[in-house]
Design a protein around this motif. Structure first.
Motif, short mmCIF file in Angstrom:
data_model
loop_
_atom_site.label_atom_id
_atom_site.label_comp_id
_atom_site.label_asym_id
_atom_site.label_seq_id
_atom_site.Cartn_x
_atom_site.Cartn_y
_atom_site.Cartn_z
N PRO A 107 0.67 -1.06 0.01
CA PRO A 107 -0.07 -0.07 -0.05
C PRO A 107 0.90 1.00 -0.05
O PRO A 107 2.11 1.24 0.55
N TYR B 52 -5.07 1.45 -5.33
CA TYR B 52 -4.95 0.27 -4.34
C TYR B 52 -4.51 -0.85 -4.42
O TYR B 52 -4.63 -1.34 -5.62
N CYS B 53 -4.24 -1.47 -3.46
CA CYS B 53 -4.05 -2.98 -3.41
C CYS B 53 -5.14 -3.60 -3.31
O CYS B 53 -5.92 -3.25 -2.34
N PRO C 50 -5.04 -1.75 2.10
CA PRO C 50 -5.72 -2.74 1.29
C PRO C 50 -6.89 -2.91 1.08
O PRO C 50 -7.79 -2.85 2.14
#
Length: 286
Positions: free
Chosen positions: A42, A76-77, A49
């Motif tokens: 992140p 974003y993850c 995440p």
């Protein structure tokens, strides 16, 4: 008997939709959009995440073929898994009893936290993907591990499916649903033990922020108001048509709705996301 068949068909609507989406690929095929990348770390801009939680009959990727790439492109993850597998395996998840699925979601959250080094995650869910995480947050320790919880097509008090669920309960047919591998279907019947526990006090608990997005055109969660939350300052309810009168998406259509995607982004990062802009969208009530 005709009404019973209609009832079972309605409960299986998500399963049928998922099957259609996965006719040419394995349900366990890895997404090619950059999500479920376990080396993702992140950023400072997006330190949590995002864990995506699919609906009844969905799986780890088909429910989010639109939303996951959108979130990934925003930096974003993003992670997802197929939970609640029964007789249909990975093709259609979310069928197991919901309390068991909530524990699975909790274990997956811990896996994501360990892999990314993040203290907390954000959860974004569709349909049963709101009910199951709500139980996890309230009863299984998720309140200290989830920052933002955003649901669309939310369902916290079950569904009458326009009265058909009530008919099934009166005819004592819940055992039939369990027998075909859908404990979650029984859990969704109004008055079930699972729903009674979830609604013992407010569904939303202190800690995370909650956002619930519902559509007036929902024919799966009926009434659609069963997706609205009560609570304090950490709860926001959004009726989609109050924000965008030109959007007539139904329950399944929310998963590919650009207005829903924009609302999710806005709620995940209200400071840096662009202002909401209503876009005409319809899935003809589906």
């Amino acid at each position: 008997m005709a009404k019973l068949r209609t009832f079972l068909a309605a409960l299986a609507l998500s399963v049928l939709a998922s099957t259609t989406l996965t006719t040419t690929a394995s349900a366990d095929a890895p997404p090619r959009s950059g999500w479920n990348n376990w080396s993702c770390r992140p950023s400072a801009a997006h330190p949590e995440p995002v864990v995506l939680v699919h609906g009844l009959g969905g799986n780890s990727w088909d429910n989010f073929l639109t939303l996951a790439p959108t979130l990934r492109s925003a930096g974003y993850c993003v992670f997802s898994e197929t939970y609640g597998k029964t007789v249909l395996g990975g093709l259609a998840g979310g069928l197991a009893p919901m309390a068991d699925s909530a524990a699975e979601v909790g274990a997956f959250v811990d896996r994501v936290r360990a892999a990314t080094g993040a203290a907390k995650v954000d959860i974004v869910g569709h349909s049963e993907g709101t009910t199951v995480p709500a139980y996890y947050i309230k009863y299984l320790g998720g309140a200290t591990k989830v920052d933002d919880f955003i649901g669309f097509g939310s369902n916290f008090r079950g569904t009458t499916l326009n009265g058909l669920a009530t008919l099934a309960a009166a005819l004592k047919l819940q055992g039939l649903l369990t027998g075909v591998g859908c404990g979650a279907c029984t859990d969704y019947l109004p008055g079930s033990a699972f729903l009674a526990k979830l609604n013992d006090g407010p569904v939303a608990v202190p800690g995370p922020t909650y956002t619930s997005i519902v559509t007036r055109y929902d024919t799966v969660v009926t009434p659609y108001t069963n997706g609205l939350l009560t609570g304090g300052d950490n709860v926001t309810n959004i009726v989609l048509q109050d924000r965008c009168r030109l959007d007539s998406a139904g329950h399944l259509g929310l998963a590919i709705d650009p207005n829903v995607a924009q609302l999710v982004l806005n709620r995940l990062d209200p400071t840096h996301s662009p202002p909401f802009r209503c876009r005409p969208f319809t899935t003809l009530g589906i």
